[in-house]
Design an enzyme around this catalytic site. Structure first.
Site, PDB file in Angstrom:
ATOM      1  N   ARG A 101       0.911  -1.254  -0.030  1.00 34.48           N
ATOM      2  CA  ARG A 101      -0.194  -0.023   0.157  1.00 34.48           C
ATOM      3  C   ARG A 101       0.792   1.214  -0.131  1.00 34.48           C
ATOM      4  O   ARG A 101       2.263   1.382   0.431  1.00 34.48           O
ATOM      5  CB  ARG A 101      -0.622  -0.135   1.183  1.00 34.48           C
ATOM      6  CG  ARG A 101      -0.147   0.077   2.559  1.00 34.48           C
ATOM      7  CD  ARG A 101      -1.046   0.424   3.588  1.00 34.48           C
ATOM      8  NE  ARG A 101      -0.216   0.558   5.022  1.00 34.48           N
ATOM      9  CZ  ARG A 101       0.548   1.435   5.390  1.00 34.48           C
ATOM     10  NH1 ARG A 101       0.727   2.383   4.713  1.00 34.48           N
ATOM     11  NH2 ARG A 101       0.959   1.376   6.552  1.00 34.48           N
ATOM     12  N   ASP A 205      10.882   7.341  11.135  1.00 28.36           N
ATOM     13  CA  ASP A 205       9.532   7.271  10.268  1.00 28.36           C
ATOM     14  C   ASP A 205       9.418   8.697   9.493  1.00 28.36           C
ATOM     15  O   ASP A 205      10.610   8.935   8.871  1.00 28.36           O
ATOM     16  CB  ASP A 205       8.414   7.228  11.337  1.00 28.36           C
ATOM     17  CG  ASP A 205       7.198   6.785  10.700  1.00 28.36           C
ATOM     18  OD1 ASP A 205       6.946   7.121   9.551  1.00 28.36           O
ATOM     19  OD2 ASP A 205       6.606   5.967  11.361  1.00 28.36           O
TER      20      ASP A 205
HETATM   21  O1  LIG Z   1       4.079   5.254   9.710  1.00 24.64           O
HETATM   22  C1  LIG Z   1       4.438   4.575   8.791  1.00 24.64           C
HETATM   23  O2  LIG Z   1       5.171   5.152   8.103  1.00 24.64           O
HETATM   24  C2  LIG Z   1       4.121   3.169   8.514  1.00 24.64           C
HETATM   25  O3  LIG Z   1       2.992   3.218   7.960  1.00 24.64           O
HETATM   26  C3  LIG Z   1       4.250   2.520   9.923  1.00 24.64           C
HETATM   27  O4  LIG Z   1       3.488   1.384   9.976  1.00 24.64           O
HETATM   28  C4  LIG Z   1       5.558   2.789  10.345  1.00 24.64           C
HETATM   29  O5  LIG Z   1       6.301   3.567   9.649  1.00 24.64           O
HETATM   30  C5  LIG Z   1       6.188   1.400  10.916  1.00 24.64           C
HETATM   31  O6  LIG Z   1       5.393   0.494  11.373  1.00 24.64           O
HETATM   32  C6  LIG Z   1       7.514   1.894  11.706  1.00 24.64           C
HETATM   33  O7  LIG Z   1       7.920   0.602  12.164  1.00 24.64           O
HETATM   34 ZN   LIG Z   2       5.419   7.012   8.145  1.00 23.05          ZN
END
Ligand SMILES: O=C(O)[C@H](O)[C@@H](O)[C@H](O)[C@H](O)CO
Ligand SMILES: [Zn+2]
Length: 300
Positions: A101, A205
């Site tokens: 996704r 992130d």
């Molecule tokens: O927020 C996001 O970018 C993803 O969708 C997350 O699921 C996290 O990045 C991931 O799980 C970190 O470990």
């Molecule tokens: Zn993210």
């Protein structure tokens, strides 16, 4: 300055992500990936407007110069009419991995919309590997693929002079820099500018860049935002956002002077939300001594 953290609203996002400060309306756009929701929050009156998309998930949202919004959701780039919620598919992507996704996305300073994909994760941080890629929705609405394979496509940013692009594939545990050609959108000469310590810092992130070209990274699992000087490859500051909402997912600068930072987060897994569980909330950090730049929007 050290940064003062407040929770601005207990949004109860399942997986809050992709904050984008809309300077025109002085509101914050962000998504709740798992609920396929696009939220627009107005700090002036604490009003929230939400659109629930027909997609299974939504990774990123940006305003479109011609009006309305553009999303990277599930397997497609699409336009969204914010008044009616109607969507119009522009292009599909990453179909070779049905369980993948779209995840994080952002516009470059020329108005292209970049967004990447990731494999399905049964638990956070553990996606099906190598099922993601970084895509670009060009202004002519064509889609180009730039980095592959990727595990968890996440933060993106560009320096003020538009010559460097930063990118984070979370499970590489680093921030990569590329030379960026703003004229044609090509990224070349990949190199690592900062390597994270997984145990102490968590999973990198979403991130954003400030007016001094320093990078602010939301760290998943540790409830921290880390400020990095990518030229020196040095960590400049760590801000503890929360001991409870430890799944901090992304950051952006906002407010009238672009000197406040908004931080999205994901919910901790519990059936019923108990008192004091701020996970999934939206946080604000002030007194940072840093400013952001006006966020880019889609110009196609
Ligand atoms: O927020 C996001 O970018 C993803 O969708 C997350 O699921 C996290 O990045 C991931 O799980 C970190 O470990
Ligand atoms: Zn993210």
């Amino acid at each position: 300055m050290t940064g003062k953290v407040t929770i601005v609203r207990e949004f109860d996002c399942s997986l809050g992500e992709g904050p984008h400060w809309d300077d025109v309306s002085q509101t914050l756009l962000f998504v709740d990936i798992n609920k396929a929701a696009v939220h627009r929050w107005n700090p002036a009156n604490n009003q929230m407007k939400s659109i629930y998309l027909p997609d299974s998930t939504v990774g990123a949202v940006v305003p479109r110069e011609k009006g309305g919004l553009v999303i990277a959701a599930a397997h497609r780039f699409a336009f969204v009419d914010e008044e009616t919620g109607a969507t119009e598919t522009i292009k599909e992507a990453n179909l070779e991995f049905p369980q993948s996704r779209f995840n994080d996305g952002k516009c470059d300073p020329a108005g292209r919309f970049w967004a990447g994909t990731m494999g399905n994760e049964k638990e956070p941080g553990k996606p099906r590997r190598n099922e993601g890629a970084l895509y670009c929705l060009q202004k002519d609405k064509s889609v180009t693929k730039h980095v592959a394979p990727v595990d968890i496509s996440n933060g993106l940013s560009w320096t003020a002079d538009k010559t460097v692009m930063y990118y984070c594939d979370s499970l590489r545990f680093c921030i990569d820099a590329y030379d960026y050609n703003i004229a044609n959108g090509e990224m070349t000469n990949q190199r690592v500018v900062y390597k994270f310590n997984r145990e102490e810092e968590g999973v990198p992130d979403g991130h954003c860049i400030d007016a001094d070209d320093n990078i602010w990274v939301a760290m998943f699992f540790t409830g921290q935002v880390i400020k990095i000087d990518p030229r020196a490859g040095k960590k400049l500051q760590t801000i503890k956002v929360s001991d409870v909402a430890v799944k901090t997912t992304s950051v952006c600068f906002g407010g009238r002077n672009l000197d406040e930072m908004y931080v999205t987060s994901a919910r901790n897994p519990s059936v019923n939300k108990v008192d004091g569980d701020t996970s999934g909330g939206l946080f604000k950090i002030t007194e940072l001594g840093a400013k952001g730049l006006q966020a880019n929007i889609y110009e196609g």
